[in-house]
Design a protein around this motif. Structure first.
Motif, PDB file in Angstrom:
ATOM      1  N   ALA A  54      35.685  45.847  40.513  1.00 36.66           N
ATOM      2  CA  ALA A  54      36.038  44.570  39.902  1.00 36.66           C
ATOM      3  C   ALA A  54      34.968  44.163  38.911  1.00 36.66           C
ATOM      4  O   ALA A  54      33.794  44.541  39.037  1.00 36.66           O
ATOM      5  CB  ALA A  54      36.192  43.490  40.966  1.00 36.66           C
ATOM      6  N   LEU A  55      35.376  43.401  37.902  1.00 39.03           N
ATOM      7  CA  LEU A  55      34.441  42.883  36.912  1.00 39.03           C
ATOM      8  C   LEU A  55      34.958  41.544  36.406  1.00 39.03           C
ATOM      9  O   LEU A  55      36.079  41.461  35.897  1.00 39.03           O
ATOM     10  CB  LEU A  55      34.279  43.867  35.755  1.00 39.03           C
ATOM     11  N   ASN A  56      34.144  40.525  36.548  1.00 34.29           N
ATOM     12  CA  ASN A  56      34.469  39.162  36.132  1.00 34.29           C
ATOM     13  C   ASN A  56      35.789  38.714  36.754  1.00 34.29           C
ATOM     14  O   ASN A  56      35.840  38.485  37.962  1.00 34.29           O
ATOM     15  CB  ASN A  56      34.478  39.047  34.608  1.00 34.29           C
ATOM     16  N   ALA A  57      36.882  38.618  35.991  1.00 41.49           N
ATOM     17  CA  ALA A  57      38.152  38.141  36.555  1.00 41.49           C
ATOM     18  C   ALA A  57      39.192  39.254  36.616  1.00 41.49           C
ATOM     19  O   ALA A  57      40.396  38.971  36.630  1.00 41.49           O
ATOM     20  CB  ALA A  57      38.683  36.970  35.741  1.00 41.49           C
ATOM     21  N   GLU A  58      38.734  40.498  36.667  1.00 39.75           N
ATOM     22  CA  GLU A  58      39.642  41.628  36.731  1.00 39.75           C
ATOM     23  C   GLU A  58      39.300  42.510  37.936  1.00 39.75           C
ATOM     24  O   GLU A  58      38.132  42.673  38.282  1.00 39.75           O
ATOM     25  CB  GLU A  58      39.561  42.470  35.462  1.00 39.75           C
ATOM     26  N   ILE A  59      40.334  43.078  38.576  1.00 41.42           N
ATOM     27  CA  ILE A  59      40.171  43.957  39.728  1.00 41.42           C
ATOM     28  C   ILE A  59      41.022  45.202  39.498  1.00 41.42           C
ATOM     29  O   ILE A  59      42.126  45.122  38.952  1.00 41.42           O
ATOM     30  CB  ILE A  59      40.622  43.263  41.030  1.00 41.42           C
ATOM     31  N   TRP A  60      40.499  46.358  39.914  1.00 40.47           N
ATOM     32  CA  TRP A  60      41.259  47.602  39.877  1.00 40.47           C
ATOM     33  C   TRP A  60      41.427  48.113  41.303  1.00 40.47           C
ATOM     34  O   TRP A  60      40.473  48.090  42.101  1.00 40.47           O
ATOM     35  CB  TRP A  60      40.538  48.651  39.042  1.00 40.47           C
ATOM     36  N   ASP A  61      42.643  48.531  41.653  1.00 44.05           N
ATOM     37  CA  ASP A  61      42.865  49.032  43.010  1.00 44.05           C
ATOM     38  C   ASP A  61      42.565  50.529  43.079  1.00 44.05           C
ATOM     39  O   ASP A  61      42.181  51.157  42.085  1.00 44.05           O
ATOM     40  CB  ASP A  61      44.277  48.686  43.504  1.00 44.05           C
ATOM     41  N   VAL A 100      44.702  40.757  37.254  1.00 44.62           N
ATOM     42  CA  VAL A 100      43.981  39.532  36.914  1.00 44.62           C
ATOM     43  C   VAL A 100      43.760  38.760  38.210  1.00 44.62           C
ATOM     44  O   VAL A 100      44.684  38.607  39.019  1.00 44.62           O
ATOM     45  CB  VAL A 100      44.780  38.681  35.904  1.00 44.62           C
ATOM     46  N   ASP A 101      42.545  38.279  38.402  1.00 51.07           N
ATOM     47  CA  ASP A 101      42.183  37.629  39.674  1.00 51.07           C
ATOM     48  C   ASP A 101      42.213  36.114  39.535  1.00 51.07           C
ATOM     49  O   ASP A 101      41.326  35.514  38.928  1.00 51.07           O
ATOM     50  CB  ASP A 101      40.793  38.097  40.107  1.00 51.07           C
ATOM     51  N   ILE A 157      38.989  33.732  47.488  1.00 50.81           N
ATOM     52  CA  ILE A 157      39.149  32.384  48.071  1.00 50.81           C
ATOM     53  C   ILE A 157      37.967  31.496  47.675  1.00 50.81           C
ATOM     54  O   ILE A 157      37.157  31.064  48.501  1.00 50.81           O
ATOM     55  CB  ILE A 157      39.335  32.393  49.603  1.00 50.81           C
ATOM     56  N   ALA A 158      37.846  31.280  46.363  1.00 47.03           N
ATOM     57  CA  ALA A 158      36.877  30.331  45.790  1.00 47.03           C
ATOM     58  C   ALA A 158      35.428  30.771  45.930  1.00 47.03           C
ATOM     59  O   ALA A 158      34.527  29.949  45.814  1.00 47.03           O
ATOM     60  CB  ALA A 158      37.053  28.931  46.390  1.00 47.03           C
ATOM     61  N   VAL A 159      35.206  32.060  46.133  1.00 49.02           N
ATOM     62  CA  VAL A 159      33.842  32.574  46.296  1.00 49.02           C
ATOM     63  C   VAL A 159      33.234  32.996  44.959  1.00 49.02           C
ATOM     64  O   VAL A 159      32.014  33.023  44.816  1.00 49.02           O
ATOM     65  CB  VAL A 159      33.834  33.757  47.287  1.00 49.02           C
ATOM     66  N   LEU A 160      34.088  33.307  43.980  1.00 49.55           N
ATOM     67  CA  LEU A 160      33.612  33.975  42.769  1.00 49.55           C
ATOM     68  C   LEU A 160      33.726  33.082  41.542  1.00 49.55           C
ATOM     69  O   LEU A 160      34.284  33.475  40.515  1.00 49.55           O
ATOM     70  CB  LEU A 160      34.378  35.279  42.572  1.00 49.55           C
ATOM     71  N   ASN A 161      33.180  31.877  41.611  1.00 46.23           N
ATOM     72  CA  ASN A 161      33.169  31.005  40.438  1.00 46.23           C
ATOM     73  C   ASN A 161      32.419  31.648  39.279  1.00 46.23           C
ATOM     74  O   ASN A 161      32.717  31.380  38.110  1.00 46.23           O
ATOM     75  CB  ASN A 161      32.539  29.656  40.777  1.00 46.23           C
ATOM     76  N   PRO A 176      37.897  32.771  38.267  1.00 48.75           N
ATOM     77  CA  PRO A 176      36.466  32.591  37.978  1.00 48.75           C
ATOM     78  C   PRO A 176      36.239  31.738  36.744  1.00 48.75           C
ATOM     79  O   PRO A 176      36.990  31.820  35.758  1.00 48.75           O
ATOM     80  CB  PRO A 176      35.978  34.035  37.759  1.00 48.75           C
ATOM     81  N   LEU A 177      35.214  30.910  36.795  1.00 48.73           N
ATOM     82  CA  LEU A 177      34.908  30.022  35.676  1.00 48.73           C
ATOM     83  C   LEU A 177      34.364  30.795  34.481  1.00 48.73           C
ATOM     84  O   LEU A 177      34.298  30.260  33.365  1.00 48.73           O
ATOM     85  CB  LEU A 177      33.891  28.958  36.118  1.00 48.73           C
ATOM     86  N   THR A 178      33.978  32.040  34.702  1.00 51.13           N
ATOM     87  CA  THR A 178      33.472  32.901  33.639  1.00 51.13           C
ATOM     88  C   THR A 178      34.582  33.691  32.958  1.00 51.13           C
ATOM     89  O   THR A 178      34.307  34.468  32.041  1.00 51.13           O
ATOM     90  CB  THR A 178      32.449  33.888  34.230  1.00 51.13           C
ATOM     91  N   ALA A 179      35.830  33.539  33.395  1.00 51.75           N
ATOM     92  CA  ALA A 179      36.939  34.316  32.844  1.00 51.75           C
ATOM     93  C   ALA A 179      37.144  33.997  31.361  1.00 51.75           C
ATOM     94  O   ALA A 179      37.081  32.837  30.940  1.00 51.75           O
ATOM     95  CB  ALA A 179      38.223  34.023  33.611  1.00 51.75           C
TER      96      ALA A 179
END
Length: 425
Positions: free
Chosen positions: A30-37, A44-45, A50-54, A404-407
């Motif tokens: 994962a990176l910033n607001a993106e996740i790869w399975d 897009v995350d 659950i609010a951990v990754l602002n 994420p607020l950094t998205a």
């Protein structure tokens, strides 16, 4: 190649049923607001763990801080050998918290530890044992925390009797037809029928309910609770585990009010994905517990403290409080437009301070009857379309957005486009 289905099969065979999961997806990176399975598919995350990754997944400044600390040492147990990151983090949070000083802090690992220890501190300070909480609240899954939580299913069902001396007041929302006046009347009923206020150690409340559906505490209720606590010598605890660290457009959600709590519980986005929680509060109250009464082997782990210090730096350097307001305005505008569209599922009550945004899926346009089944389908359609979403609410029909607020704006827009497709499906 390992597949999501393979890992789900292994998970079901090896891990207890009581640990639920929203999707059948297994993350690989994962990176910033993106996740790869594990199959290489990108998402897009909008859940943020659950609010951990602002501050997003793997923020380079946070990773660098943890790596630097890791090269020094990973653990001593603060009660055995103290270390500067713990002390510095306490100093910085004491300076930031919206409570009249002097303040002190203590660190733990999980949100439930924070809420439990806040109650322990309040009990030590007052010599009392009773606690008042609210319906729809979520304060954790341990025995005391689940007793504080104002929801039976799934947090209490089949798990034995709750601890005594915890009473719940109806939380005022339009959804359950409860006003602030009703809530205060019920609190008065509790004081007259069940427990004298002289036996109450604390009142605990989330400034914005998390699992309960992202409902903000009315200002008149917060003022009234402060007055009740002052009148009867009760400790007012603000559970900011989910609201804390910029999600609402303020560093602490209590900054939206012109009253202060006595203690604040923090966790989740405090350390950018590393397990860390804490309690911040008035020094005379915080110092009431005897040495050894608070703490824990892993409490305030040095790696997590280093991460949290970097999180605070990132908030300043990247102006994330302003970014939270901007993201919230973008989400709210899109959702209110979607609310007027006849080609989408009917949605209601777009709400939330800052970027703590939620809306309800209802059965009829302009109505309020919850549609939990449709909400579940939207969550599924979203992840099948490449968007990770979460539901919540006492009627299981609320969708919450915790991007994420950094998205980047392009990522937020992409997530909203997928959300629109899920609502149309």
């Amino acid at each position: 190649m390992t597949t999501n289905a393979d890992l789900l099969t292994r998970r079901n065979a090896a891990i207890v049923r009581g640990v639920g999961h929203t999707t059948p997806i297994s993350a690989s990176r994962a990176l910033n607001a993106e996740i790869w399975d594990v199959e290489g598919r990108r998402y897009v995350d909008f859940a943020g763990g659950i609010a951990v990754l602002n501050t997003g997944h793997c923020h380079p400044k946070i990773i660098a801080a943890v790596q630097e600390q890791m090269a020094r040492f990973t653990h001593t147990c603060f009660q055995v050998l103290m270390y500067e990151p713990y002390i510095e983090l306490a100093e910085r949070l004491n300076a930031l918290a919206p409570i009249p000083g002097p303040l002190k802090s203590v660190f733990f690992t999980t949100g439930a530890e924070a809420t439990e220890n806040a109650v322990k501190i309040a009990r030590a300070a007052t010599g009392r044992t009773g606690v008042i909480a609210f319906t729809g609240s979520f304060h954790g899954r341990t025995i005391l925390a689940s007793a504080l939580t104002g929801k039976v299913v799934p947090y209490k069902k089949g798990l034995g009797p709750a601890l005594p001396e915890v009473w719940h007041v109806p939380f005022p929302t339009l959804h359950n037809g409860v006003t602030t006046e009703d809530a205060l009347k019920y609190l008065d009923f509790i004081f007259k029928a069940d427990v004298d206020p002289s036996r109450i150690a604390a009142i605990i409340i989330e400034p914005v309910q998390g699992e309960g559906g992202f409902h903000q505490v009315p200002a008149d209720l917060m003022h009234a609770l402060r007055a009740v606590c002052d009148q009867h010598g009760i400790v007012l605890i603000a559970d900011e585990v989910q609201t804390g660290f910029g999600r609402t457009g303020k560093m602490f959600a209590m900054e939206h009010y012109d009253v202060s709590p006595d203690l604040i519980c923090v966790a989740k986005s405090l350390a950018g994905g590393f397990p860390l929680s804490g309690v911040i509060g008035k020094a005379p109250i915080m110092d009431a517990a005897d040495p050894g009464g608070l703490g824990g082997t892993y409490a305030g782990n040095p790696l997590a403290c280093a991460a949290a210090l970097a999180v605070l730096d990132v908030f300043e350097e990247e102006r994330l409080l302003q970014r939270a307001v901007a993201i919230g305005q973008r989400l709210e505008a899109w959702l209110k437009q979607a609310q007027s569209r006849n080609d989408l599922l009917p949605i209601a009550d777009v709400r939330g301070p800052g970027a703590m945004i939620a809306f309800d899926i209802v059965k009829d346009r302009g109505g309020r009857e919850p549609d939990a089944a449709a909400t579940k389908r939207v969550i599924q359609q979203a992840y099948e379309g490449g968007l990770i979403l979460l539901s919540c609410g006492t009627n299981a029909n609320t969708i919450r957005i915790l991007v994420p607020l950094t998205a980047e704006e392009t990522i937020v827009d992409e997530g909203l486009e997928i959300l629109g497709q899920a609502l149309a499906a």
